[in-house]
Enzyme design. Sequence first.
Site, PDB file in Angstrom:
ATOM      1  N   CYS A 174      16.308 -29.154 -20.821  1.00  0.00           N
ATOM      2  CA  CYS A 174      17.331 -28.381 -20.120  1.00  0.00           C
ATOM      3  C   CYS A 174      17.730 -27.167 -20.960  1.00  0.00           C
ATOM      4  O   CYS A 174      18.065 -27.319 -22.148  1.00  0.00           O
ATOM      5  CB  CYS A 174      18.555 -29.253 -19.850  1.00  0.00           C
ATOM      6  SG  CYS A 174      19.928 -28.353 -19.090  1.00  0.00           S
TER       7      CYS A 174
ATOM      8  N   GLU B 268      11.981   7.253  19.846  1.00  0.00           N
ATOM      9  CA  GLU B 268      11.264   6.138  20.451  1.00  0.00           C
ATOM     10  C   GLU B 268      11.142   5.017  19.428  1.00  0.00           C
ATOM     11  O   GLU B 268      11.003   5.287  18.229  1.00  0.00           O
ATOM     12  CB  GLU B 268       9.860   6.576  20.895  1.00  0.00           C
ATOM     13  CG  GLU B 268       9.851   7.755  21.858  1.00  0.00           C
ATOM     14  CD  GLU B 268       8.463   8.364  22.010  1.00  0.00           C
ATOM     15  OE1 GLU B 268       7.538   7.620  22.384  1.00  0.00           O
ATOM     16  OE2 GLU B 268       8.317   9.562  21.723  1.00  0.00           O
TER      17      GLU B 268
ATOM     18  N   CYS C 134      21.747 -27.885 -22.019  1.00  0.00           N
ATOM     19  CA  CYS C 134      22.201 -28.959 -22.916  1.00  0.00           C
ATOM     20  C   CYS C 134      21.081 -29.520 -23.783  1.00  0.00           C
ATOM     21  O   CYS C 134      21.319 -30.417 -24.603  1.00  0.00           O
ATOM     22  CB  CYS C 134      22.841 -30.084 -22.107  1.00  0.00           C
ATOM     23  SG  CYS C 134      21.671 -30.973 -21.035  1.00  0.00           S
TER      24      CYS C 134
ATOM     25  N   LEU D  76       1.951   9.347  10.735  1.00  0.00           N
ATOM     26  CA  LEU D  76       3.262   9.974  10.604  1.00  0.00           C
ATOM     27  C   LEU D  76       3.779   9.860   9.184  1.00  0.00           C
ATOM     28  O   LEU D  76       3.567   8.844   8.504  1.00  0.00           O
ATOM     29  CB  LEU D  76       4.269   9.320  11.556  1.00  0.00           C
ATOM     30  CG  LEU D  76       4.045   9.538  13.058  1.00  0.00           C
ATOM     31  CD1 LEU D  76       5.060   8.736  13.847  1.00  0.00           C
ATOM     32  CD2 LEU D  76       4.135  11.008  13.411  1.00  0.00           C
TER      33      LEU D  76
ATOM     34  N   LYS E 163      11.860   4.398   9.025  1.00  0.00           N
ATOM     35  CA  LYS E 163      11.658   2.955   8.886  1.00  0.00           C
ATOM     36  C   LYS E 163      12.978   2.224   8.638  1.00  0.00           C
ATOM     37  O   LYS E 163      13.894   2.752   7.998  1.00  0.00           O
ATOM     38  CB  LYS E 163      10.698   2.667   7.726  1.00  0.00           C
ATOM     39  CG  LYS E 163       9.288   3.188   7.921  1.00  0.00           C
ATOM     40  CD  LYS E 163       8.549   2.392   8.984  1.00  0.00           C
ATOM     41  CE  LYS E 163       7.060   2.670   8.965  1.00  0.00           C
ATOM     42  NZ  LYS E 163       6.360   2.048   7.856  1.00  0.00           N
TER      43      LYS E 163
ATOM     44  N   CYS F 142      17.932 -32.255 -14.653  1.00  0.00           N
ATOM     45  CA  CYS F 142      18.657 -32.660 -15.856  1.00  0.00           C
ATOM     46  C   CYS F 142      19.565 -33.810 -15.440  1.00  0.00           C
ATOM     47  O   CYS F 142      20.312 -33.688 -14.463  1.00  0.00           O
ATOM     48  CB  CYS F 142      19.495 -31.494 -16.395  1.00  0.00           C
ATOM     49  SG  CYS F 142      20.571 -31.965 -17.773  1.00  0.00           S
TER      50      CYS F 142
ATOM     51  N   TYR G 252       2.719   6.688  24.528  1.00  0.00           N
ATOM     52  CA  TYR G 252       3.743   7.566  23.952  1.00  0.00           C
ATOM     53  C   TYR G 252       3.315   9.019  23.749  1.00  0.00           C
ATOM     54  O   TYR G 252       4.143   9.863  23.408  1.00  0.00           O
ATOM     55  CB  TYR G 252       4.277   6.999  22.635  1.00  0.00           C
ATOM     56  CG  TYR G 252       3.257   6.671  21.573  1.00  0.00           C
ATOM     57  CD1 TYR G 252       2.480   7.656  20.976  1.00  0.00           C
ATOM     58  CD2 TYR G 252       3.070   5.349  21.149  1.00  0.00           C
ATOM     59  CE1 TYR G 252       1.553   7.348  19.997  1.00  0.00           C
ATOM     60  CE2 TYR G 252       2.151   5.033  20.168  1.00  0.00           C
ATOM     61  CZ  TYR G 252       1.402   6.037  19.592  1.00  0.00           C
ATOM     62  OH  TYR G 252       0.487   5.734  18.617  1.00  0.00           O
TER      63      TYR G 252
ATOM     64  N   TYR H 110       0.841  -1.203   0.000  1.00  0.00           N
ATOM     65  CA  TYR H 110       0.000   0.000   0.000  1.00  0.00           C
ATOM     66  C   TYR H 110       0.878   1.256   0.000  1.00  0.00           C
ATOM     67  O   TYR H 110       0.635   2.200  -0.772  1.00  0.00           O
ATOM     68  CB  TYR H 110      -0.913  -0.014   1.230  1.00  0.00           C
ATOM     69  CG  TYR H 110      -1.942   1.093   1.236  1.00  0.00           C
ATOM     70  CD1 TYR H 110      -1.621   2.377   1.680  1.00  0.00           C
ATOM     71  CD2 TYR H 110      -3.243   0.864   0.790  1.00  0.00           C
ATOM     72  CE1 TYR H 110      -2.557   3.399   1.676  1.00  0.00           C
ATOM     73  CE2 TYR H 110      -4.183   1.889   0.784  1.00  0.00           C
ATOM     74  CZ  TYR H 110      -3.839   3.147   1.229  1.00  0.00           C
ATOM     75  OH  TYR H 110      -4.755   4.150   1.218  1.00  0.00           O
TER      76      TYR H 110
ATOM     77  N   LYS I  59       9.470   2.421  17.130  1.00  0.00           N
ATOM     78  CA  LYS I  59       8.142   2.363  16.508  1.00  0.00           C
ATOM     79  C   LYS I  59       7.599   0.943  16.666  1.00  0.00           C
ATOM     80  O   LYS I  59       8.038   0.022  15.990  1.00  0.00           O
ATOM     81  CB  LYS I  59       8.218   2.747  15.027  1.00  0.00           C
ATOM     82  CG  LYS I  59       6.859   2.863  14.359  1.00  0.00           C
ATOM     83  CD  LYS I  59       7.007   3.329  12.917  1.00  0.00           C
ATOM     84  CE  LYS I  59       5.633   3.482  12.280  1.00  0.00           C
ATOM     85  NZ  LYS I  59       4.896   2.210  12.225  1.00  0.00           N
TER      86      LYS I  59
ATOM     87  N   CYS J 248      26.222 -32.179 -18.951  1.00  0.00           N
ATOM     88  CA  CYS J 248      25.601 -30.857 -19.042  1.00  0.00           C
ATOM     89  C   CYS J 248      26.577 -29.791 -18.538  1.00  0.00           C
ATOM     90  O   CYS J 248      27.122 -29.916 -17.434  1.00  0.00           O
ATOM     91  CB  CYS J 248      24.315 -30.824 -18.229  1.00  0.00           C
ATOM     92  SG  CYS J 248      23.509 -29.203 -18.210  1.00  0.00           S
TER      93      CYS J 248
ATOM     94  N   ASP K  87       5.272  -2.197  16.355  1.00  0.00           N
ATOM     95  CA  ASP K  87       4.418  -2.709  15.284  1.00  0.00           C
ATOM     96  C   ASP K  87       3.162  -3.313  15.901  1.00  0.00           C
ATOM     97  O   ASP K  87       3.079  -4.509  16.169  1.00  0.00           O
ATOM     98  CB  ASP K  87       5.190  -3.765  14.482  1.00  0.00           C
ATOM     99  CG  ASP K  87       4.610  -3.954  13.087  1.00  0.00           C
ATOM    100  OD1 ASP K  87       3.796  -3.111  12.670  1.00  0.00           O
ATOM    101  OD2 ASP K  87       4.984  -4.925  12.417  1.00  0.00           O
TER     102      ASP K  87
END
Length: 682
Positions: free
Chosen positions: A418, A121, A421, A90, A324, A436, A233, A43, A123, A441, A125
């Site tokens: 392949c 501070e 070869c 933010l 980030k 293969c 916070y 996003y 961040k 080869c 999640d």
Amino acid sequence: MTAATPEITPEIKQKVQQLRQQLQQAGYAYYVLDNPIMEDTVYDRLYRQLQDLESQYPELITPDSPTQRVGDKPASQFTSVRHNIPLYSLENAFNLEELAKWETKWQRQAPDTENFSYVCELKIDGSALALTYENGVFVRGVTRGDGVTGEDITQNVRTIRTIPLRLNLDNPPNVVEVRGEAFLPLDIFAKINQERENRGESLFANPRNAAAGTLRQLDSKIVARRRLNFFAYTLHLSTSSESTPLQSQWESLELLQEMGFLVNPHRQLCPSLPEVAKYYRYWETARDNLPYMTDGVVVKLNNYDLQRQLGFTQKFPRWAIALKYPAEEVPTVVKDIIVNVGRTGAVTPMAVMEPVQLAGTTVQRATLHNSDRVAQLDIRVNDTVIIRKAGEIIPEVVRVITELRPSNTQPYQMPTHCPECKSALIRPAREAVTRCVNSSCPAILRGSLVHWASRDALDIRGLGEKIVVLLVNNNLVKSIADLYTLTVEQIASLERMGAKSADNLVRAIDASKERAYARVLYGLGIRYVGSVNAQILAKNFPTIELLSQASIPSLESVYGIGEEIALSVFQWFKNPANLALIESLKVIGLQLYFANNSVDNNTSNTNTLAGKTFVITGTLPSLKRSEAQKLIEQAGGKVTNAVSSKTNYLIAGENAGSKLTKARELGIPQLNEKQLTELLNL
């Protein structure tokens, strides 16, 4: 004279419209349906693309663009509540250069500011909450929602024990607004997912989704069982408060702690941007040891007068920013799908993508593992995908975002022949890998040579992948044995190879004849035989003849050698081409016997680990846990399941979890597989 606005082409108009539709669909699914269709990183990337286009072409901005509003409507299962003070999001910075630009920008708006500081501070999640206290008593808890209107989840918030129901103040202000982040500690998150798996339910993708989903449970008893946590916070006091007005963010955090809130102990007051950078860099790695998820650092100007002077944009405060960390999972677009042929003949599909930054490096390719994984993902050229680094090393595709798939894509089909070869490819029974099987080869030969020259095998300095490609392409080497007949003149004739480099390489190849038997076994590239297994085989079958004649039961009887390895070794020595290679290596003078005086082949003292207690966690590179346990016990050590103060060593592989965290807390030494084998004198 102002620059002319760039021409708006039909393609640009179409791109802007497409981005708006995708963002609106994602916003509705996330906020209204509570059923996200794309990750936040996807996003954010699409949002930035739209922002950039609207910045270049202001005429294309419309009132309904996602960039012109804070967010979408909250879901309707809870009562909607208008925030007394808007809950702004933010602005993001994704590196220190963008942070410096942010500082320059706010300083232009407050040019007379000389004395200032920042509060940093972590961040968290999780999920943002707004809490209201009247006369010191908790009365309402509301989700962030769209920043203006949220959802009243007061009953659920009451279950969070780190949120006080009464403030620890003798004379509290009439009204107190507290903002903070509800989150799930990692150990609780793991427990919840384990319980869901046991019940056959879908798993939460990450702790943030689990926290948000928990807060929106209609049954507060479920919320209580999940043991959410909360860091405060931000603090807003009523204007009628008789107490001394707060002057700074740092004072607010200290007062929040006095009030009885949990405030993150890792906050820091920084007098300048270089100090902010030090804080950011420190936590980029140190955050791995935290018991909760954090994806960045929030940087705020400390002084409240300066904050009021700078104010807000339509969406963000000008006095704060989220810095980030490089994403562990990021979105990108697949430009092509190719296949690579490895030294064992395994044909691995690979996604070629638009370059993106992932965990601090630029990534352009990601493994798709095998045809089953391709089918499971249903990945196609021009798909938008999420990639991550498996074990923080190998980029891999996690999922396809089908909602962003163009209409004209076609399912990918694995090749039947392949690419190197042109031999027909096969998929052996009970295997997921397409192979293969042509031993001639060029791709198999190149991989075998690179492996032979690797550090843990024959350690031939100077024989890297580029030189190997030149040797094979110029028909100078058709097998491992051919390396030992190369001349200085032949190598010097190759592109970008001088006489001195050629002479050094010939000397390095000749010196590899002295490498120990175990390293030769590993260098042969027998499937499933890693460097540790090779040492075990060398000790138990002290000559190549004994090993080549060993039966499957005799191989399986060796500590550390399981059924899969035994079958692979047995089959390798039944191949006439492999036996011919062994005979050639004998003539050349390679070490194909166990030497007691070899540094690499010291016999293991059976009492080496006597009295020592070990715990094994994660996935080891070549040993199964049961095999590692047998080796430790054979050397007199003890293996237990739980880490405690009595544990002497933790053996940690990939994806080590809570045991590694606890070992670090207790100061217990951690060893990888290689360090374990050194301890065992293997």
